[in-house]
Design an enzyme around this catalytic site. Sequence first.
Site, mmCIF file in Angstrom:
data_model
loop_
_atom_site.group_PDB
_atom_site.id
_atom_site.type_symbol
_atom_site.label_atom_id
_atom_site.label_comp_id
_atom_site.label_asym_id
_atom_site.label_seq_id
_atom_site.Cartn_x
_atom_site.Cartn_y
_atom_site.Cartn_z
ATOM 1 N N ASP A 34 5.733 -8.551 -0.967
ATOM 2 C CA ASP A 34 4.912 -8.089 0.149
ATOM 3 C C ASP A 34 5.226 -8.955 1.380
ATOM 4 O O ASP A 34 6.393 -9.113 1.741
ATOM 5 C CB ASP A 34 3.426 -8.134 -0.258
ATOM 6 C CG ASP A 34 2.501 -7.464 0.741
ATOM 7 O OD1 ASP A 34 2.408 -6.226 0.736
ATOM 8 O OD2 ASP A 34 1.869 -8.190 1.531
ATOM 9 N N TYR A 83 -0.403 -10.173 10.424
ATOM 10 C CA TYR A 83 -0.166 -8.864 11.045
ATOM 11 C C TYR A 83 -0.304 -8.936 12.563
ATOM 12 O O TYR A 83 0.421 -8.243 13.286
ATOM 13 C CB TYR A 83 -1.176 -7.841 10.502
ATOM 14 C CG TYR A 83 -0.985 -7.483 9.054
ATOM 15 C CD1 TYR A 83 -0.128 -6.453 8.678
ATOM 16 C CD2 TYR A 83 -1.669 -8.170 8.055
ATOM 17 C CE1 TYR A 83 0.043 -6.113 7.350
ATOM 18 C CE2 TYR A 83 -1.504 -7.836 6.714
ATOM 19 C CZ TYR A 83 -0.638 -6.809 6.370
ATOM 20 O OH TYR A 83 -0.467 -6.478 5.047
ATOM 21 N N HIS A 120 2.757 -1.045 -6.222
ATOM 22 C CA HIS A 120 3.032 -2.161 -5.309
ATOM 23 C C HIS A 120 2.886 -3.514 -5.986
ATOM 24 O O HIS A 120 3.551 -4.482 -5.593
ATOM 25 C CB HIS A 120 2.075 -2.072 -4.114
ATOM 26 C CG HIS A 120 2.318 -3.120 -3.070
ATOM 27 N ND1 HIS A 120 3.427 -3.113 -2.251
ATOM 28 C CD2 HIS A 120 1.598 -4.220 -2.707
ATOM 29 C CE1 HIS A 120 3.387 -4.152 -1.434
ATOM 30 N NE2 HIS A 120 2.288 -4.834 -1.693
#
Length: 288
Positions: free
Chosen positions: A110, A212, A267
Amino acid sequence: MAEIEFAEIVAGGFTFRARVAGPADGRLVLLLHGFPETSAEWVGQLSALGDAGYRAVAFDQRGYSPGARPAEEAAYDRDALVGDVLAVADALGATGPAAGGPAFDLVGHDWGGAMAWQVAGLHPDRVRTVSVVSTPHPDAMWAASHREGSDQRERSSYMKMFRTRGKAEELLLADDAKYLRAAFKGLSETAIAEYLEIMRQPGALTGALNWYRAIEPKSLADAGTIEVPALYVWGAQDPAMGRLAAEMTAAHVSGPYQFVELPDADHWVPENAAAELNESLLEHLATY
């Protein structure tokens, strides 16, 4: 089975919590977790790597470790996060050939995978091999997001909400963290409880979301072509990372490269497909 111990690593002015397995003089393998997890996601890999004689170290990254949780959003930019990886490697003795020390092997999932591509691309002299789980090369991700007919932009649309300052924290933790619990679908209740405990600590979720906010996708584009031996493991059921970006990653690796598709994996590959990942990872490390 190799025992996993807890440690604290002082590096770059911060103190990082870590999980460690394997002999102290073993070849160093650093493992970088993703959002919104911790080093706990690598427990299955730490044991396997330790049993194979590697010194496996997974550390809770910036924002996740209480001793590495700066308040400023700008403190979470790409260069700062890459610097953390190099500083931890230095602290563990893997200072690289230029400084008279060994290189290290790097594994990421990730966001940790995104940083693994960056470290390997920008500092190939420091990295022996790179193994990335789920996350495509950043240039492949960018290209797929802008390809006509591709669904990658829709898959990545959650990132816009994560960049909303203040409101994202409120939404993710509302109703007993209903949104985060949904994101963790497929993980064990024990794992979810541990991750939520960290995310509820003061400043932790903001620190995690600042990855982010401080990093624009375009800012990851200068990692360049990967020259070191690379392994990329992708779960075909991953809702965030689509096939196009996964398959386009090969164009951005000039060194030895292996792409492993896990048809039934989601994921959360390190936890939910640990045996398959360990097999590929150990083979990759043994080859180089």
